[in-house]
Design an enzyme around this catalytic site. Structure first.
Site, PDB file in Angstrom:
ATOM      1  N   ARG A  39       0.867  -1.187   0.000  1.00  0.00           N
ATOM      2  CA  ARG A  39       0.000   0.000   0.000  1.00  0.00           C
ATOM      3  C   ARG A  39       0.910   1.246   0.000  1.00  0.00           C
ATOM      4  NH1 ARG A  39      -0.830   4.856   2.422  1.00  0.00           N
ATOM      5  NH2 ARG A  39      -0.626   3.941   4.505  1.00  0.00           N
ATOM      6  N   GLU A  40       1.461   1.589   1.147  1.00  0.00           N
ATOM      7  CA  GLU A  40       2.392   2.717   1.185  1.00  0.00           C
ATOM      8  C   GLU A  40       3.515   2.510   0.163  1.00  0.00           C
ATOM      9  OE1 GLU A  40       2.471   5.584   3.504  1.00  0.00           O
ATOM     10  OE2 GLU A  40       3.938   6.211   2.009  1.00  0.00           O
ATOM     11  N   HIS A  99      -6.728  -0.093   2.854  1.00  0.00           N
ATOM     12  CA  HIS A  99      -6.569   1.266   3.378  1.00  0.00           C
ATOM     13  C   HIS A  99      -7.434   2.189   2.528  1.00  0.00           C
ATOM     14  CE1 HIS A  99      -4.184   5.081   3.594  1.00  0.00           C
ATOM     15  NE2 HIS A  99      -3.998   4.716   4.845  1.00  0.00           N
ATOM     16  N   ARG A 159      -9.894   0.069  11.698  1.00  0.00           N
ATOM     17  CA  ARG A 159      -8.995   1.045  12.323  1.00  0.00           C
ATOM     18  C   ARG A 159      -9.377   2.434  11.841  1.00  0.00           C
ATOM     19  NH1 ARG A 159      -3.705   2.832   9.526  1.00  0.00           N
ATOM     20  NH2 ARG A 159      -5.348   3.943   8.420  1.00  0.00           N
ATOM     21  N   THR A 193       2.480  11.935   8.832  1.00  0.00           N
ATOM     22  CA  THR A 193       2.375  11.867   7.374  1.00  0.00           C
ATOM     23  C   THR A 193       3.487  12.636   6.660  1.00  0.00           C
ATOM     24  OG1 THR A 193       0.000  11.723   7.720  1.00  0.00           O
ATOM     25  CG2 THR A 193       0.734  12.255   5.491  1.00  0.00           C
ATOM     26  N   HIS A 220       2.335   5.227  12.368  1.00  0.00           N
ATOM     27  CA  HIS A 220       2.831   5.286  10.986  1.00  0.00           C
ATOM     28  C   HIS A 220       3.756   6.498  10.903  1.00  0.00           C
ATOM     29  CE1 HIS A 220       2.173   4.662   6.556  1.00  0.00           C
ATOM     30  NE2 HIS A 220       2.347   5.976   6.497  1.00  0.00           N
ATOM     31  N   HIS A 222       6.662   8.644   8.756  1.00  0.00           N
ATOM     32  CA  HIS A 222       7.478   8.924   7.571  1.00  0.00           C
ATOM     33  C   HIS A 222       8.883   9.317   8.010  1.00  0.00           C
ATOM     34  CE1 HIS A 222       5.022   8.423   3.949  1.00  0.00           C
ATOM     35  NE2 HIS A 222       4.059   8.391   4.843  1.00  0.00           N
ATOM     36  N   HIS A 317      39.721  -1.571  17.181  1.00  0.00           N
ATOM     37  CA  HIS A 317      38.509  -2.370  17.335  1.00  0.00           C
ATOM     38  C   HIS A 317      38.777  -3.863  17.156  1.00  0.00           C
ATOM     39  CE1 HIS A 317      35.261   0.937  16.566  1.00  0.00           C
ATOM     40  NE2 HIS A 317      36.288   1.428  17.201  1.00  0.00           N
TER      41      HIS A 317
END
EC number: 2.3.3.14
Lengths: 439, 439
Positions: A39-40, A99, A159, A193, A220, A222, A317
């Protein structure tokens, strides 16, 4: 639902990187993942997933163990609806969500696709109210109630999320969340957002919201200002339960919280929970699958799977890493099916790293001899980039010289320094830099 | 030194993303940058900087406006010492620091190089005390005092830092910082050497330390668990003054707080301070310079300079972005010499984005016509990835059809749907996906 998961939180021993003792609402040990790659991630500039690729990604995510898979709205396009239906029919363990806008037209289509739940979103910031939908909070609340009651009547999860939550009026937000909580949403969502939120601000908003609603809280974030992983972590500390992620973080602009990066964060805080729940050694395959589909390279500095995530270079290291990797590693490469690499072919190298290489080559040198050959390697590393073959040649030449019986002591001693076996003529003539760092 | 910088903190108007009102110790509006690309960055797997490249990078950082430039220890190799001296002789505005072990042998060499200051570090965690140098806290304190007093006697700045601070005993830490503060160090350093720290933990440690020492506090965050930017921000909120950064974050393993990413975070919180102090439009050039030198690609999702950082795709975003970019942008691309891009050639597009494109093409369509052609574009976008030429062809064909005078109404109406101008035979035959996303 809001109560902390007692058994999961009851860590068998104190973990210094674990949940903050004062955060009794923390879900650091009991969080869930909503993967939104389908979706996103479809909103990522380069993304075009055909049905077959969507199914391949959904199956991989399900195998990894995400709790939910969120897919594009069925009203976005005809094929989007068909793909949503196809994914619902796969019979995955993960629940499938879609969504949609907070609108009955969208809701009516969504509930017919076979999804396990519907994620409703509406902009609540003054920016979005003015420039996007142009509605006031009363209208938003009224639409929300109508859509929520409709979706609930179909027996599937619902939701309700605001959009741009961190630029919305706090009282408006709490009012609408309280309203939708009362009518029985499964989750409320907080969304950064535009990627403006910072970690302590997130913690405070979530903690406040936690005291207002009884349902679960989803977040959510960004990544415009580089805080998407940290904000997710602080949201869990404040009482959020579910985090939206995408593979490699792909989404609008530079994306959201990445699945792999969040796993790196969470395995440090809740190792038993994370290792028992998610197949961490699959992260690399899933990232490669999505990277190929959207035609990007894995970022060189990606957590866990970046080409150098487990490469140690500085001389000081190396000694400690060789004695105990935890000295300079909070993540174990083995947990992710990755390998550690100690980079010794450079001028920052130290004699402990070279000693380790001498051992690997099956050669035997005293500590003083290792220190001497280390000096030669550092000198060559000052002149140009070295590769492993260069270093091995220097070591082997040195070893041969050091172990060759000196028949004529006087003559051997007279060999001038400049013609010592330090020369690397037998090694590769021109050292090449490491292969272009994009795996 | 620890007092907040009053004028810088007195914001002319309330910034909702700015410093937290309760953080009276915050340096969000008065922070400084120590760039360590030429020290920590040299420990990046792919890094080999020759003298010329070091000088080019130092000059670029100075031009950008970093406050300090830290270079590799002069005892790391002979050329490292010469390079340090060469950079000191450039006469930059930025102060030059070198980074050494807490040892008199190193200190004696460092003070002769011409640096403005020396950064001393020693491991204080139980891991490092056991597996690295094997010394106890008394020995550490004794060495620290000796080195600090020696460096101070030469009239140059001195910083004392612990290594792996977040896995060190809090009382040990506070004890040694109190000791070195009393004898007059310029700065104390907190280092998350393994990348384990989380934001609220950072805030709490820094705030505690702020109450113990009067000197400035510097912070160094590794990015193994993706929190290096957020941790830096929370450190400033807690009263730290200086943040270690590298260009693109390059360093050991997957590196530290990136310069560009931190700027994205800070411009949101302290816009006037950041824009007046740093040449933000140089970030892209500096990143390209370093990326080329170490042979990596700019990550696709890099803050600010990632190829899609200012690309908006979803249809519901485009309308608002066109009306007011702040609706979906917390960063302005112009501040960084970048450009916004609205991605309309895909199935998620909306009619507002297409209307904007119609206008750009100098064509005239009614809203209903734009909605109709948008439907055609989405239908095509369901079948395959689109490029701009595809969309333009669909729009132009549609426009031509819509504006062609219909001489024979009946015949025109009889044209079957399948041969409508929707066909994209005039556009490119095969849409190619966006160029491999690695700029």
């Amino acid at each position: 639902m809001s109560a902390p998961n007692a058994p999961a939180n009851a860590a068998p021993k104190k973990n210094p990187y674990g949940a903050h003792a004062a955060d009794f609402l923390s879900n650091v040990n009991s969080f869930q993942l909503i993967d939104s790659t389908l979706r996103e991630g479809e909103q990522f500039a380069n993304a075009f997933f055909d049905t077959e690729k969507k199914i391949e990604i959904a199956k991989a995510l399900d195998d990894f163990g995400v709790d939910y898979i969120e897919v594009t709205s069925p009203v976005a396009s005809e094929q989007s609806r068909k793909d949503c239906e196809a994914i619902c029919k796969l019979g995955l363990k993960a629940k499938i969500l879609t969504h949609i806008r907070c609108h009955m037209d969208d809701a009516r289509v969504a509930v017919e696709t076979g999804v396990d739940g519907v994620d409703v979103v509406i902009g609540t910031s003054k920016f979005l109210r003015q420039y996007s939908h142009g509605k006031d909070m009363n209208y938003i609340a009224k639409s929300a109630v109508e859509v929520i009651e409709f979706v609930k009547s179909k027996g599937i999860e619902i939701r309700f999320s605001s959009e741009d939550s961190f630029r919305s009026d706090l009282v408006d937000l709490l009012n609408i969340y309280k309203t939708v909580d009362k009518i029985g949403v499964n989750r409320v969502g907080i969304a950064d957002t535009v990627g403006c939120a910072n970690p302590r601000q997130v913690y405070e908003l979530i903690r406040t919201l936690r005291s207002v609603v009884s349902c679960d809280i989803e977040c959510h974030f960004h990544n415009d200002t580089g805080c998407a992983i940290a904000n997710a972590y602080c949201a869990l500390e404040g009482g959020a339960k579910l985090i939206d992620v995408c593979v490699l973080g792909i989404g609008e602009r530079n994306g959201i919280t990445p699945l792999g990066g969040l796993m790196a964060r969470m395995i440090v805080a809740a190792p038993e929970y994370v290792k028992s729940k998610y197949k961490l050694h699959k992260i690399r395959d899933i990232e490669n699958l999505v990277a190929e589909a959207v035609e990007v390279n894995i970022p060189f500095n990606n957590p866990i799977t970046g080409f150098c995530a487990f490469t140690h270079k500085a001389g000081i290291h190396a000694k400690a890493i060789l004695a105990n990797p935890s000295t300079y590693e909070i993540l174990s490469p083995q947990d992710f099916g990755m390998k550690r690499y100690i980079h010794f072919a450079n001028r920052l190298t130290g004699w402990n790293a070279i000693k380790s290489r001498v051992d690997q080559l099956g050669l035997s040198l005293t500590d003083d001899q290792v220190k001497e050959v280390t000096g030669k390697i550092k000198k060559m590393g000052d002149i140009r980039p070295l590769n492993i073959d260069d270093v091995d040649s220097i070591i082997k030449d040195f070893h041969q010289e050091a172990t060759t019986p000196k028949l004529e002591g006087k003559r051997a001693a007279a060999v001038p320094q400049s013609s010592s076996p330090l020369n690397t003529e037998n090694s590769e003539p021109a050292a090449k830099k490491a292969k272009k760092a994009s795996n």
